[in-house]
Design an enzyme around this catalytic site. Structure first.
Site, PDB file in Angstrom:
ATOM      1  NE  ARG A 168      -2.492  -1.758  -0.952  1.00  6.21           N
ATOM      2  CZ  ARG A 168      -2.576  -3.103  -0.987  1.00  6.21           C
ATOM      3  NH1 ARG A 168      -3.189  -3.742  -0.060  1.00  6.21           N
ATOM      4  NH2 ARG A 168      -2.068  -3.787  -1.993  1.00  6.21           N
ATOM      5  CB  SER A 245      -8.938  -1.136   4.100  1.00  7.28           C
ATOM      6  OG  SER A 245      -9.345  -2.376   3.598  1.00  7.28           O
ATOM      7  CD  GLU A 339      -5.837   1.036   1.978  1.00  5.68           C
ATOM      8  OE1 GLU A 339      -5.738  -0.034   2.595  1.00  5.68           O
ATOM      9  OE2 GLU A 339      -6.528   1.174   0.958  1.00  5.68           O
TER      10      GLU A 339
END
Ligand SMILES: Cc1cc2nc3c(=O)[nH]c(=O)nc-3n(C[C@H](O)[C@H](O)[C@H](O)COP(=O)(O)OP(=O)(O)OC[C@H]3O[C@@H](n4cnc5c(N)ncnc54)[C@H](O)[C@@H]3O)c2cc1C
Length: 347
Positions: A168, A245, A339
């Site tokens: 990520r 998320s 995130e």
């Protein structure tokens, strides 16, 4: 992606999947790469703050909005730029909706991104956080990122080594030096998926990890799994008014993991690190699905998604995120990190 064929609204909540975010200073829609570059160059030369916004599915924008130029990236196009016997390279405009690209690849018998079906947003944003799901990530297929470099004021072709892809993360995340204008993906000519790596997906496909399945079957099964978790956009389902998320899965060293003494599921990495599912930590710290704040809540389908129920504000969403983060820290001593990119707001 939100419809911008109508006259643009200046309230940014119209352009984010959370439906949150205050007003924009100036809103510009770019449908051609030249327009993207010109807008970015002008803002850079005039020293004006600039926010590039594509699908708005990985941003949390403050209630005060963004007092600068907001560039809505709406370029389109997929073309074949290299053909080999066993693979092709697709050059994709940054604004192309990601899931349209996956559907195109599956239809043409091109393998490598089928498990990334159903992810919202644009193709050009996928390198930013090395988008991944169900055992695939875009770093597996990206062979070049074409980006406008605001520092040198030139267009650059960046090979994967320069992109610094990680879990990520990449050189592009939390860094406004580069604006991605096109991305090259090398996909295998195959009617079958890449080997299935993710246990839950393999189970649902009725195969062993490492097996391959027809591309369309992989796509359909991933979309079904994602729908059950509220991870495919649906305007009528508030569980999908999210950024997906909200927290990344914490990655700790093997020694830290041993020290935590947790009886939790975990994924050991090749580099000696251990990834812990954030959803498990959140649930076991006492925050179940549906746990509510003021007009916001944890999704009723997935513990990792924080959602706007229709009357939320960015501040309320961040308040819920702080409660969850602090609760997990107090319970397990593990730090959760957001995130999405936070714009004009902070956790
Ligand atoms: C329901 C749901 C499910 C999701 N599931 C997943 C998942 O499974 N896996 C996953 O990895 N992500 C997932 N996401 C997050 C998100 O979809 C991806 O990160 C997506 O790539 C974001 O694309 P976007 O076009 O919406 O980016 P935006 O939200 O518009 O932008 C995100 C960030 O990237 C920057 N940016 C966007 N385009 C460019 C560009 N061309 N050049 C430079 N900077 C740019 C923006 O300035 C911002 O900082 C999910 C989100 C939602 C809402």
């Amino acid at each position: 992606m939100p419809d911008v064929t109508a006259a643009p609204q200046t309230v940014l909540s119209a352009y984010t999947t959370l439906r949150l975010g205050g007003p924009a200073g100036i809103l510009t829609v770019a449908t051609e790469t030249d327009q993207v570059v010109a807008t970015v160059r002008n803002a850079t030369e005039e020293g004006r703050p600039l926010l590039v916004l594509a699908g708005g599915s990985n941003v949390v924008i403050g209630d005060a909005g963004f007092d600068g130029t907001v560039l809505l990236l709406r370029t389109r196009g997929i073309r074949v730029v290299e053909e080999r016997e066993d693979s092709v390279v697709l050059r994709v405009a940054a604004g192309e909706p990601w899931d349209d690209l996956v559907a195109y690849a599956v239809e043409k018998g091109l393998s490598g991104i089928e498990c990334l079906s159903g992810i919202p947003g644009s193709a050009g944003a996928t390198p930013i956080q090395n988008v991944g799901a169900y055992g695939q990530e875009v770093a597996h297929t990206i062979v070049a990122v074409h980006a406008y470099d605001r520092e040198t004021r030139t267009l650059r072709v960046m090979p994967p080594a320069e992109c610094a892809f990680a879990y990520r993360a990449s050189v592009f995340k939390h860094n406004d030096r580069y604006v991605v204008v096109e991305v090259d993906f090398r996909l295998a000519r195959s009617a079958e998926s890449a080997p299935i790596r993710y246990a839950e997906l393999a189970r649902n496909l009725g195969v062993e990890a490492g097996d391959r399945v027809p591309l369309q079957q992989a796509r359909d099964t991933v979309r079904k799994l994602r729908e059950q978790k509220g991870m495919v956009l649906d305007a009528d389902d508030r569980d999908t008014w999210s950024v997906g998320s909200f927290f990344t899965n914490p990655v700790v060293s093997a020694a830290e993991w041993a020290g935590l003494g947790l009886d939790a599921p975990h994924w050991p990495g090749d580099d000696g690190t251990v990834k812990i599912p954030a959803a498990w930590l959140i649930e076991h710290a006492g925050f179940p699905k549906g746990f509510a704040g003021d007009g916001v809540s944890i999704s009723t389908k997935h513990t990792l998604a924080l959602t706007n129920r229709g009357t939320g504000t960015t501040e309320a969403l961040l308040g819920l995120a702080r409660t969850v983060r602090d609760g997990v820290r107090a319970c397990f001593g593990v730090e959760l990190h957001p995130e999405p990119v936070l714009i004009n707001c902070a956790l």
